[in-house]
Scaffold this motif. Structure first.
Motif, PDB file in Angstrom:
ATOM      1  N   ALA A   1       2.701  52.634 -14.588  1.00 57.11           N
ATOM      2  CA  ALA A   1       2.988  53.260 -13.299  1.00 57.11           C
ATOM      3  C   ALA A   1       4.414  52.951 -12.851  1.00 57.11           C
ATOM      4  O   ALA A   1       5.080  53.793 -12.231  1.00 57.11           O
ATOM      5  CB  ALA A   1       1.992  52.777 -12.255  1.00 57.11           C
ATOM      6  N   MET A   2       4.909  51.751 -13.168  1.00 58.96           N
ATOM      7  CA  MET A   2       6.274  51.408 -12.815  1.00 58.96           C
ATOM      8  C   MET A   2       7.260  52.336 -13.526  1.00 58.96           C
ATOM      9  O   MET A   2       8.258  52.777 -12.943  1.00 58.96           O
ATOM     10  CB  MET A   2       6.567  49.952 -13.173  1.00 58.96           C
ATOM     11  CG  MET A   2       7.947  49.492 -12.750  1.00 58.96           C
ATOM     12  SD  MET A   2       8.283  47.768 -13.185  1.00 58.96           S
ATOM     13  CE  MET A   2       8.350  47.889 -14.958  1.00 58.96           C
ATOM     14  N   ILE A   3       6.984  52.626 -14.793  1.00 53.70           N
ATOM     15  CA  ILE A   3       7.849  53.538 -15.535  1.00 53.70           C
ATOM     16  C   ILE A   3       7.823  54.932 -14.905  1.00 53.70           C
ATOM     17  O   ILE A   3       8.838  55.627 -14.835  1.00 53.70           O
ATOM     18  CB  ILE A   3       7.426  53.587 -17.014  1.00 53.70           C
ATOM     19  CG1 ILE A   3       7.601  52.215 -17.657  1.00 53.70           C
ATOM     20  CG2 ILE A   3       8.222  54.631 -17.787  1.00 53.70           C
ATOM     21  CD1 ILE A   3       7.116  52.139 -19.080  1.00 53.70           C
ATOM     22  N   TYR A   4       6.650  55.336 -14.414  1.00 58.37           N
ATOM     23  CA  TYR A   4       6.517  56.631 -13.732  1.00 58.37           C
ATOM     24  C   TYR A   4       7.420  56.667 -12.493  1.00 58.37           C
ATOM     25  O   TYR A   4       8.176  57.631 -12.289  1.00 58.37           O
ATOM     26  CB  TYR A   4       5.058  56.853 -13.350  1.00 58.37           C
ATOM     27  CG  TYR A   4       4.826  57.974 -12.362  1.00 58.37           C
ATOM     28  CD1 TYR A   4       4.794  59.301 -12.773  1.00 58.37           C
ATOM     29  CD2 TYR A   4       4.627  57.694 -11.008  1.00 58.37           C
ATOM     30  CE1 TYR A   4       4.578  60.324 -11.868  1.00 58.37           C
ATOM     31  CE2 TYR A   4       4.413  58.708 -10.095  1.00 58.37           C
ATOM     32  CZ  TYR A   4       4.391  60.022 -10.522  1.00 58.37           C
ATOM     33  OH  TYR A   4       4.181  61.031  -9.620  1.00 58.37           O
ATOM     34  N   HIS A   5       7.353  55.646 -11.656  1.00 57.33           N
ATOM     35  CA  HIS A   5       8.173  55.617 -10.445  1.00 57.33           C
ATOM     36  C   HIS A   5       9.660  55.539 -10.788  1.00 57.33           C
ATOM     37  O   HIS A   5      10.503  56.151 -10.112  1.00 57.33           O
ATOM     38  CB  HIS A   5       7.768  54.430  -9.574  1.00 57.33           C
ATOM     39  CG  HIS A   5       6.428  54.586  -8.931  1.00 57.33           C
ATOM     40  ND1 HIS A   5       6.140  55.589  -8.027  1.00 57.33           N
ATOM     41  CD2 HIS A   5       5.281  53.865  -9.055  1.00 57.33           C
ATOM     42  CE1 HIS A   5       4.886  55.487  -7.620  1.00 57.33           C
ATOM     43  NE2 HIS A   5       4.341  54.444  -8.231  1.00 57.33           N
TER      44      HIS A   5
ATOM     45  N   ALA B   1       9.469  55.814  -4.466  1.00 59.53           N
ATOM     46  CA  ALA B   1       9.358  55.492  -5.885  1.00 59.53           C
ATOM     47  C   ALA B   1      10.102  54.200  -6.216  1.00 59.53           C
ATOM     48  O   ALA B   1       9.590  53.346  -6.949  1.00 59.53           O
ATOM     49  CB  ALA B   1       9.903  56.644  -6.726  1.00 59.53           C
ATOM     50  N   SER B   2      11.314  54.042  -5.686  1.00 62.31           N
ATOM     51  CA  SER B   2      12.082  52.840  -5.989  1.00 62.31           C
ATOM     52  C   SER B   2      11.429  51.607  -5.387  1.00 62.31           C
ATOM     53  O   SER B   2      11.415  50.535  -6.004  1.00 62.31           O
ATOM     54  CB  SER B   2      13.519  52.992  -5.477  1.00 62.31           C
ATOM     55  OG  SER B   2      13.535  53.221  -4.077  1.00 62.31           O
ATOM     56  N   SER B   3      10.866  51.746  -4.199  1.00 59.05           N
ATOM     57  CA  SER B   3      10.180  50.612  -3.574  1.00 59.05           C
ATOM     58  C   SER B   3       8.972  50.191  -4.398  1.00 59.05           C
ATOM     59  O   SER B   3       8.745  48.993  -4.634  1.00 59.05           O
ATOM     60  CB  SER B   3       9.747  50.978  -2.152  1.00 59.05           C
ATOM     61  OG  SER B   3      10.871  51.322  -1.350  1.00 59.05           O
ATOM     62  N   GLN B   4       8.191  51.168  -4.853  1.00 65.63           N
ATOM     63  CA  GLN B   4       7.015  50.859  -5.667  1.00 65.63           C
ATOM     64  C   GLN B   4       7.406  50.243  -7.006  1.00 65.63           C
ATOM     65  O   GLN B   4       6.778  49.288  -7.476  1.00 65.63           O
ATOM     66  CB  GLN B   4       6.190  52.131  -5.891  1.00 65.63           C
ATOM     67  CG  GLN B   4       5.472  52.643  -4.660  1.00 65.63           C
ATOM     68  CD  GLN B   4       4.403  51.671  -4.180  1.00 65.63           C
ATOM     69  OE1 GLN B   4       3.678  51.078  -4.973  1.00 65.63           O
ATOM     70  NE2 GLN B   4       4.333  51.492  -2.867  1.00 65.63           N
ATOM     71  N   ALA B   5       8.441  50.771  -7.623  1.00 63.75           N
ATOM     72  CA  ALA B   5       8.862  50.250  -8.926  1.00 63.75           C
ATOM     73  C   ALA B   5       9.346  48.805  -8.801  1.00 63.75           C
ATOM     74  O   ALA B   5       8.998  47.949  -9.627  1.00 63.75           O
ATOM     75  CB  ALA B   5       9.962  51.135  -9.513  1.00 63.75           C
ATOM     76  N   CYS B   6      10.143  48.525  -7.774  1.00 68.04           N
ATOM     77  CA  CYS B   6      10.625  47.148  -7.582  1.00 68.04           C
ATOM     78  C   CYS B   6       9.471  46.204  -7.280  1.00 68.04           C
ATOM     79  O   CYS B   6       9.449  45.062  -7.763  1.00 68.04           O
ATOM     80  CB  CYS B   6      11.643  47.120  -6.447  1.00 68.04           C
ATOM     81  SG  CYS B   6      13.236  47.863  -6.848  1.00 68.04           S
ATOM     82  N   LEU B   7       8.508  46.652  -6.489  1.00 69.12           N
ATOM     83  CA  LEU B   7       7.362  45.812  -6.166  1.00 69.12           C
ATOM     84  C   LEU B   7       6.545  45.506  -7.412  1.00 69.12           C
ATOM     85  O   LEU B   7       6.133  44.356  -7.636  1.00 69.12           O
ATOM     86  CB  LEU B   7       6.495  46.514  -5.112  1.00 69.12           C
ATOM     87  CG  LEU B   7       5.233  45.765  -4.665  1.00 69.12           C
ATOM     88  CD1 LEU B   7       5.598  44.434  -4.031  1.00 69.12           C
ATOM     89  CD2 LEU B   7       4.432  46.629  -3.689  1.00 69.12           C
ATOM     90  N   MET B   8       6.300  46.506  -8.254  1.00 65.90           N
ATOM     91  CA  MET B   8       5.539  46.292  -9.489  1.00 65.90           C
ATOM     92  C   MET B   8       6.308  45.400 -10.454  1.00 65.90           C
ATOM     93  O   MET B   8       5.716  44.565 -11.148  1.00 65.90           O
ATOM     94  CB  MET B   8       5.226  47.637 -10.142  1.00 65.90           C
ATOM     95  CG  MET B   8       4.271  48.488  -9.341  1.00 65.90           C
ATOM     96  SD  MET B   8       4.050  50.135 -10.052  1.00 65.90           S
ATOM     97  CE  MET B   8       2.950  50.880  -8.847  1.00 65.90           C
ATOM     98  N   PHE B   9       7.599  45.590 -10.496  1.00 71.19           N
ATOM     99  CA  PHE B   9       8.423  44.738 -11.353  1.00 71.19           C
ATOM    100  C   PHE B   9       8.302  43.278 -10.925  1.00 71.19           C
ATOM    101  O   PHE B   9       8.154  42.381 -11.753  1.00 71.19           O
ATOM    102  CB  PHE B   9       9.880  45.205 -11.273  1.00 71.19           C
ATOM    103  CG  PHE B   9      10.829  44.417 -12.117  1.00 71.19           C
ATOM    104  CD1 PHE B   9      10.985  44.697 -13.458  1.00 71.19           C
ATOM    105  CD2 PHE B   9      11.583  43.385 -11.571  1.00 71.19           C
ATOM    106  CE1 PHE B   9      11.869  43.972 -14.248  1.00 71.19           C
ATOM    107  CE2 PHE B   9      12.457  42.651 -12.340  1.00 71.19           C
ATOM    108  CZ  PHE B   9      12.609  42.956 -13.687  1.00 71.19           C
ATOM    109  N   ARG B  10       8.342  43.047  -9.615  1.00 70.65           N
ATOM    110  CA  ARG B  10       8.249  41.680  -9.123  1.00 70.65           C
ATOM    111  C   ARG B  10       6.869  41.085  -9.394  1.00 70.65           C
ATOM    112  O   ARG B  10       6.751  39.903  -9.758  1.00 70.65           O
ATOM    113  CB  ARG B  10       8.543  41.673  -7.610  1.00 70.65           C
ATOM    114  CG  ARG B  10       8.479  40.276  -6.990  1.00 70.65           C
ATOM    115  CD  ARG B  10       9.430  39.342  -7.693  1.00 70.65           C
ATOM    116  NE  ARG B  10       9.384  37.993  -7.125  1.00 70.65           N
ATOM    117  CZ  ARG B  10       9.699  36.896  -7.794  1.00 70.65           C
ATOM    118  NH1 ARG B  10      10.085  36.982  -9.062  1.00 70.65           N
ATOM    119  NH2 ARG B  10       9.654  35.722  -7.217  1.00 70.65           N
TER     120      ARG B  10
END
Length: 500
Positions: free
Chosen positions: A437-441, A466-475
């Motif tokens: 999902a992070m790759i999707y965002h 999308a960027s907020s979700q990706a950064c959150l999942m990355f963290r």
């Protein structure tokens, strides 16, 4: 985030090559003027260590020149970036563990093909007897073998498992059962065959070095990641002595995977590009170049060829899109099919039951190949995006056009709908729904590329969330101690600055 402490690695080959350069330059002092020009800027600089700006405007410390001694030339060689103009695709660019404080820092160690390596070592040690040179070569083999042989079996198992779960799952260019055989043979090889099996030692030692990075561990038993890496690099010429070109490609891939988890922009960009170009040289991107699938062995070779190419493609698209660089080969030149969604342990059974005139059928359930195939699908979508956003006329014809984005969004929705099928529900790492999902965002962010001028419109509606979700999942992935791609984090930070 502070960079990791810098460690210095210098292979025996690099030392020999630098000594050879020093010997050649000593015959003609004018050849050393390039070193002198950077150090004789002022009167005070001739008496101690000096500070001068490098080509990127950064400040670096350089040592004063002495006579053309190997030590002085070594200092100069370490300071001077290695150019790429003299490196062919047969040469591999590899670096030690020099961590960089900034993205513009460039330190390359050049490891040449076996023929060049042997010639340079011969000149550098011309006064040594053949027996002495052979003994020195075998000492490297023994040292690399000892690092693996002294590992406790349970620790070795944990390193293998770490690589399988966190690297092989995303980049399955190894047939895993075959690699385990290499690891067993290298660990238990006899002194009489250690030279013949040194190429196996490269892969095993490099995998263990990578595993320690993945596990965020500095040591394994009595050895550390740096020792495994250095030993692997000393065995690299043995890989290029093999006639099997697939082994060469796999060596490039493994070096790139290792570099992916080191904070060196130039290193990973160069390795990703060089790896892809090595695949192109071997025509792995062309279905027309594949051998006919007449038997199980040839079918296995076809699948390994495809895995190697598409893993190189994954790395190339990830790195190049993160830094808004053109890919190493356009999609229009690629005709090879993706690799099959089949477990390694089941491959022979499926291959035997499939007629020679048919492609292998994908297993309809989750396998260890599933996440890599699903990520490949998304990377190909990202490649479509880059093919448009990197056009010279993008701002004129495409930046404000919704049609092409609507088509890409439809492909992304198909990607999103298949996440459950291609993810491991029990995983928190690279095979999890969260990672996919992070790759999707992240891809949505690439699609809309927010700026101050367009953030109030659809670009902001899609990309800010999308960027907020990706950064959150990355963290969250980092918190779970699953090492995420540092390059993705850098790329996200770069793209987030568009909003500034």
């Amino acid at each position: 985030m502070q960079p990791a402490p810098r460690m210095h690695v210098e292979s025996e080959y690099v030392r020999n090559l630098e000594e050879r350069v020093a010997e050649l330059e000593s015959r003609d002092p004018l050849q050393s003027l390039d070193h002198l020009g950077r150090t004789t800027i002022g009167a005070d600089e001739s008496r101690g260590s000096n500070i001068s700006p490098n080509s990127d405007g950064a400040v670096c410390t350089i040592e004063p020149p002495t006579s053309a001694s190997p030590g002085a030339q070594r200092t100069s060689a370490q300071r001077r970036p290695s150019g790429l103009s003299g490196a062919s695709p047969r040469n591999v660019l590899a670096v030690g563990h020099d961590e960089e404080p900034g993205l513009d820092h460039l330190v390359f160690g050049l490891i040449t093909s076996p023929a060049t390596s042997r010639q340079d070592v011969h000149h550098a040690g011309s006064q040594a007897s053949p027996a002495a040179r052979l003994s020195a070569s075998h000492e490297k083999f023994y040292a690399a073998h000892l690092l693996v042989a002294q590992l406790p079996l349970d620790l070795e198992e944990s390193l293998l498992e770490a690589y399988r779960e966190r690297a092989q799952a995303q980049y399955p260019f190894f047939h895993w059962e075959t690699f385990l055989l290499w690891a067993t043979e290298w660990r238990s090889c006899f002194p009489s065959t250690i030279g013949e099996q040194a190429w196996q030692g490269f892969f095993v030692n490099m995998v263990y070095a990578t595993s320690l990075l993945l596990l965020r561990r500095s040591h394994a038993g009595l050895s550390d990641a740096n020792s495994f890496y250095t030993s692997a690099i000393s065995l690299l010429p043995s890989v290029f002595e093999q006639t099997n070109q697939i082994l060469h490609v796999q060596a490039y891939l493994l070096l790139a995977i290792h570099a992916l988890h080191q904070s060196s922009t130039e290193r990973i960009i160069t390795l990703a590009s060089t790896t892809m170009r090595q695949c192109i040289q071997q025509q792995l991107h062309l279905s027309e170049a594949e051998p006919p699938p007449l038997d199980v062995e040839l079918r296995h070779l076809i699948q390994i060829r495809r895995r190697c190419f598409w893993c190189a493609y994954l790395l190339d698209r990830l790195i190049m899109s993160s830094f808004d660089l053109p890919p190493s080969v356009p999609d229009s030149m690629i005709s090879v099919r993706p690799f099959a969604n089949i477990e390694d342990c089941n491959f022979q059974q499926v291959a035997v039951s499939t007629p020679a005139d048919r492609e292998l059928d994908d297993v309809p359930t989750y396998t260890s190949m599933s996440p890599a195939l699903h990520i490949l699908y998304c990377r190909r979508i990202q490649s479509e995006i880059s093919a448009i956003t990197l056009r010279w006329d993008y701002s004129l014809h495409y930046e404000n056009s919704p049609e092409w984005r609507i088509r890409i969004l439809a492909e992304l929705e198909d990607y999103k709908s298949r996440v459950q099928k291609f993810s491991d529900p029990d995983s928190k790492g690279y095979t999890s729904q969260r990672w996919l999902a992070m790759i999707y965002h992240y891809t949505l962010l690439q699609l809309y590329r927010p700026t101050k001028s367009n953030v109030a419109g659809p670009a902001g509606d899609w990309s800010v969330q999308a960027s907020s979700q990706a950064c959150l999942m990355f963290r969250r992935t980092q918190i779970d101690r699953q090492i995420a791609h540092p390059w993705l984090a850098v790329s996200l930070n770069l793209k987030m600055t568009w909003l500034g």
